[in-house]
Motif scaffolding. Sequence first.
Motif, mmCIF file in Angstrom:
data_model
loop_
_atom_site.group_PDB
_atom_site.id
_atom_site.type_symbol
_atom_site.label_atom_id
_atom_site.label_comp_id
_atom_site.label_asym_id
_atom_site.label_seq_id
_atom_site.Cartn_x
_atom_site.Cartn_y
_atom_site.Cartn_z
ATOM 1 N N ALA A 60 0.791 -1.189 -0.046
ATOM 2 C CA ALA A 60 0.102 -0.118 -0.046
ATOM 3 C C ALA A 60 1.067 1.256 -0.140
ATOM 4 O O ALA A 60 0.659 2.036 -0.696
ATOM 5 C CB ALA A 60 -1.124 0.160 1.130
ATOM 6 N N ASN A 61 1.880 1.276 0.843
ATOM 7 C CA ASN A 61 2.597 2.353 0.888
ATOM 8 C C ASN A 61 3.548 2.715 -0.519
ATOM 9 O O ASN A 61 3.728 3.809 -0.958
ATOM 10 C CB ASN A 61 3.759 2.062 2.040
ATOM 11 C CG ASN A 61 3.105 2.544 3.326
ATOM 12 O OD1 ASN A 61 2.152 3.341 3.716
ATOM 13 N ND2 ASN A 61 3.596 1.510 4.413
ATOM 14 N N GLU A 62 3.982 1.491 -1.261
ATOM 15 C CA GLU A 62 4.441 1.893 -2.506
ATOM 16 C C GLU A 62 3.589 2.270 -3.363
ATOM 17 O O GLU A 62 3.956 3.186 -4.147
ATOM 18 C CB GLU A 62 4.860 0.352 -2.914
ATOM 19 C CG GLU A 62 6.207 -0.357 -2.229
ATOM 20 C CD GLU A 62 6.646 -1.407 -2.959
ATOM 21 O OE1 GLU A 62 6.351 -1.723 -4.103
ATOM 22 O OE2 GLU A 62 7.342 -2.076 -2.089
ATOM 23 N N ILE A 63 2.289 1.806 -3.566
ATOM 24 C CA ILE A 63 1.255 2.569 -4.401
ATOM 25 C C ILE A 63 1.184 3.937 -3.903
ATOM 26 O O ILE A 63 1.040 5.004 -4.978
ATOM 27 C CB ILE A 63 0.056 1.912 -4.264
ATOM 28 C CG1 ILE A 63 0.159 0.430 -4.748
ATOM 29 C CG2 ILE A 63 -1.145 2.707 -5.114
ATOM 30 C CD1 ILE A 63 -1.021 -0.551 -4.360
ATOM 31 N N ILE A 64 1.111 4.168 -2.833
ATOM 32 C CA ILE A 64 0.975 5.633 -2.221
ATOM 33 C C ILE A 64 1.953 6.712 -2.773
ATOM 34 O O ILE A 64 1.853 7.695 -3.169
ATOM 35 C CB ILE A 64 1.003 5.749 -0.730
ATOM 36 C CG1 ILE A 64 -0.395 5.283 -0.191
ATOM 37 C CG2 ILE A 64 1.217 7.174 -0.237
ATOM 38 C CD1 ILE A 64 -0.599 4.981 1.302
ATOM 39 N N GLN A 65 3.368 6.010 -2.833
ATOM 40 C CA GLN A 65 4.252 6.971 -3.415
ATOM 41 C C GLN A 65 4.239 7.344 -4.674
ATOM 42 O O GLN A 65 4.688 8.390 -5.345
ATOM 43 C CB GLN A 65 5.680 6.237 -3.330
ATOM 44 C CG GLN A 65 5.972 5.785 -1.643
ATOM 45 C CD GLN A 65 5.973 7.029 -1.033
ATOM 46 O OE1 GLN A 65 6.692 8.005 -1.138
ATOM 47 N NE2 GLN A 65 5.854 6.811 0.323
ATOM 48 N N LYS A 66 3.404 6.632 -5.596
ATOM 49 C CA LYS A 66 3.294 6.869 -7.199
ATOM 50 C C LYS A 66 1.923 7.259 -7.400
ATOM 51 O O LYS A 66 1.633 7.663 -8.629
ATOM 52 C CB LYS A 66 3.395 5.448 -7.662
ATOM 53 C CG LYS A 66 4.794 4.745 -7.642
ATOM 54 C CD LYS A 66 4.701 3.454 -8.224
ATOM 55 C CE LYS A 66 6.009 2.702 -7.836
ATOM 56 N NZ LYS A 66 6.058 1.352 -8.357
ATOM 57 N N ILE A 67 0.977 7.662 -6.457
ATOM 58 C CA ILE A 67 -0.284 8.277 -6.788
ATOM 59 C C ILE A 67 -0.256 9.641 -7.246
ATOM 60 O O ILE A 67 0.329 10.403 -6.651
ATOM 61 C CB ILE A 67 -1.166 7.811 -5.602
ATOM 62 C CG1 ILE A 67 -1.539 6.720 -5.324
ATOM 63 C CG2 ILE A 67 -2.548 8.953 -5.471
ATOM 64 C CD1 ILE A 67 -2.602 6.141 -4.153
ATOM 65 N N GLY A 68 -0.872 10.090 -8.243
ATOM 66 C CA GLY A 68 -1.232 11.477 -8.447
ATOM 67 C C GLY A 68 -2.208 12.117 -7.807
ATOM 68 O O GLY A 68 -2.716 11.637 -6.910
ATOM 69 N N SER A 69 -2.662 13.261 -8.418
ATOM 70 C CA SER A 69 -3.474 14.234 -7.764
ATOM 71 C C SER A 69 -4.725 14.407 -8.445
ATOM 72 O O SER A 69 -5.886 14.857 -7.866
ATOM 73 C CB SER A 69 -2.877 15.488 -7.640
ATOM 74 O OG SER A 69 -2.580 16.129 -8.664
ATOM 75 N N GLY A 70 -4.909 13.870 -9.862
ATOM 76 C CA GLY A 70 -6.171 13.947 -10.444
ATOM 77 C C GLY A 70 -6.984 12.837 -10.211
ATOM 78 O O GLY A 70 -6.876 11.865 -9.664
ATOM 79 N N SER A 71 -8.256 13.115 -11.230
ATOM 80 C CA SER A 71 -9.432 11.815 -11.001
ATOM 81 C C SER A 71 -8.807 10.596 -11.356
ATOM 82 O O SER A 71 -9.294 9.546 -11.154
ATOM 83 C CB SER A 71 -10.411 12.413 -11.837
ATOM 84 O OG SER A 71 -10.216 12.653 -13.184
ATOM 85 N N GLU A 72 -7.848 10.560 -12.451
ATOM 86 C CA GLU A 72 -7.207 9.605 -12.968
ATOM 87 C C GLU A 72 -6.439 8.525 -11.882
ATOM 88 O O GLU A 72 -6.191 7.341 -11.957
ATOM 89 C CB GLU A 72 -6.110 9.742 -14.028
ATOM 90 C CG GLU A 72 -4.914 10.195 -13.464
ATOM 91 C CD GLU A 72 -4.877 11.683 -13.126
ATOM 92 O OE1 GLU A 72 -3.868 12.282 -12.793
ATOM 93 O OE2 GLU A 72 -5.827 12.277 -13.648
ATOM 94 N N SER A 73 -6.202 9.196 -10.621
ATOM 95 C CA SER A 73 -5.569 8.396 -9.404
ATOM 96 C C SER A 73 -6.794 7.605 -8.626
ATOM 97 O O SER A 73 -6.258 6.877 -7.799
ATOM 98 C CB SER A 73 -5.058 9.433 -8.709
ATOM 99 O OG SER A 73 -5.828 10.215 -7.944
ATOM 100 N N ILE A 74 -8.252 7.550 -8.985
ATOM 101 C CA ILE A 74 -9.140 7.285 -8.064
ATOM 102 C C ILE A 74 -8.951 5.726 -8.028
ATOM 103 O O ILE A 74 -9.008 4.926 -6.795
ATOM 104 C CB ILE A 74 -10.425 7.682 -8.731
ATOM 105 C CG1 ILE A 74 -10.615 9.133 -8.319
ATOM 106 C CG2 ILE A 74 -11.575 6.959 -7.911
ATOM 107 C CD1 ILE A 74 -11.914 9.481 -9.042
#
Length: 454
Positions: A368-382
């Motif tokens: 989960a933490n690895e995914i968090i590091q790569k998450i963007g800020s737009g709606s595509e990150s949902i």
Amino acid sequence: MSKTKKSNRPRRGKSNRRKRTILGMPPLLVIPLVLTGLVFSIYTAGAGYLTEKANSCILNHRLDDASGWLDKLASFPGQKIECALLRARVARKRGDYATMEEQLQHVRELTADMSSSEIQRNVERTKLEQVLMAAQTGDHDYAENFLEPYLISDDLGPYDKREVCESFIFGYIQFQLYDPALLLIDTWIKDFPNDARPYYLRASISRSRFQPREAEKSLHRALELNPQYYKAAYELASVMMELKDTKKALQYLNIAIKDEMLEVDCLIAQSHAYRALGDNEKARELLRQALAKEPGHYSGQNALGQLLVESQQWTEAIELLEPVCAVDKNNTDARYFLAQALRAEKRFEEASEHFEAVEEIKNKLSDANEIIQKIGSGSESIPKRLEVAKLFMDYGSEQESMIWLHSALQLDEDNVETLRLYEDFYTKKYETDGDLSFKEQADNFRRRRLQGTQ
């Protein structure tokens, strides 16, 4: 002989003069009227006092005390409607929306034969509670239509306006909408500068934002305004522990423990403080006191069980930690300590099961933490946010899971998958806890999801 001076005293016997009257009425008529007025004044003052006490307890979330005052108020004639409305408010704040609606229906029945103006007044009062229910459960699309009109209304009393603020603040905090929540807190403070409650709510937002110093300031102010605000003292102790000021934490816990409803929690918090100071013996003593007062307390059993593992009291530690791990399978600390105790007791297979579970949970949270590091800020990150939310829901904490769910919802309030996850979450909570507020939340998200698929 000198003449005898005539006396000015009235002659005894019958007099033709009128007897004195009060307000033009004979005294025998006036006395009953005065007594009636006195009884009415005492009645009015008594009912008003009880209503004030009930309202104060409701505002400060002392709901059992509020119910006690309302039971007394119910013995006064003519107070049935007020009692039903305030009981509806108590039920709403408990999250018991079915009971709230029962009380509001009772109000409708009591007002059926009244004048049209009285009926309309009570229609508005019942509607207020329904709007506040929507606000505190996060149905902002509906509730916000009423927010400004309620805040500027001359028809709402001071307790009603405070309830409006608090209900909307709760709804905003639930969805991490901190900015509108803080604006309402500022409004509350401006209108009621001597209230401690808004400072307490501001502190809860500061803590959610990982701002312990700001939380400390707000809680200090709450205690300045109300030195008997024991819940604020308890929260301030928690902040002091977070800031590593253990001695100050103990000072505030000594204040908070005066509230019998907080006594057990304070004893457990004191044990954590003494453990941080290296006094494990005192910590164990306090935990045993807490469990004597409330056997089966989750946090108390967990803390004492871990201390007993450290002192190699394996059998008692297992007895305490097994129920804890059964309730929360993701509590890695409790499972690890239980595994140690089981291994010491040569229960190797059970110990291995817990050790392996701890390792799996840690690996999943690492993912989960690895995914968090790569998450963007737009709606595509949902989709990624929802993936993280699922991982925390299955392997981590509810709080972390809800943070990621909220962040996805903020990006798209109509995302069907996000609404489905919310619905599933609250449905499971209702099935586990039986709390009707969770059912209401699940129904709310189901309605929103179905609207989005039409």
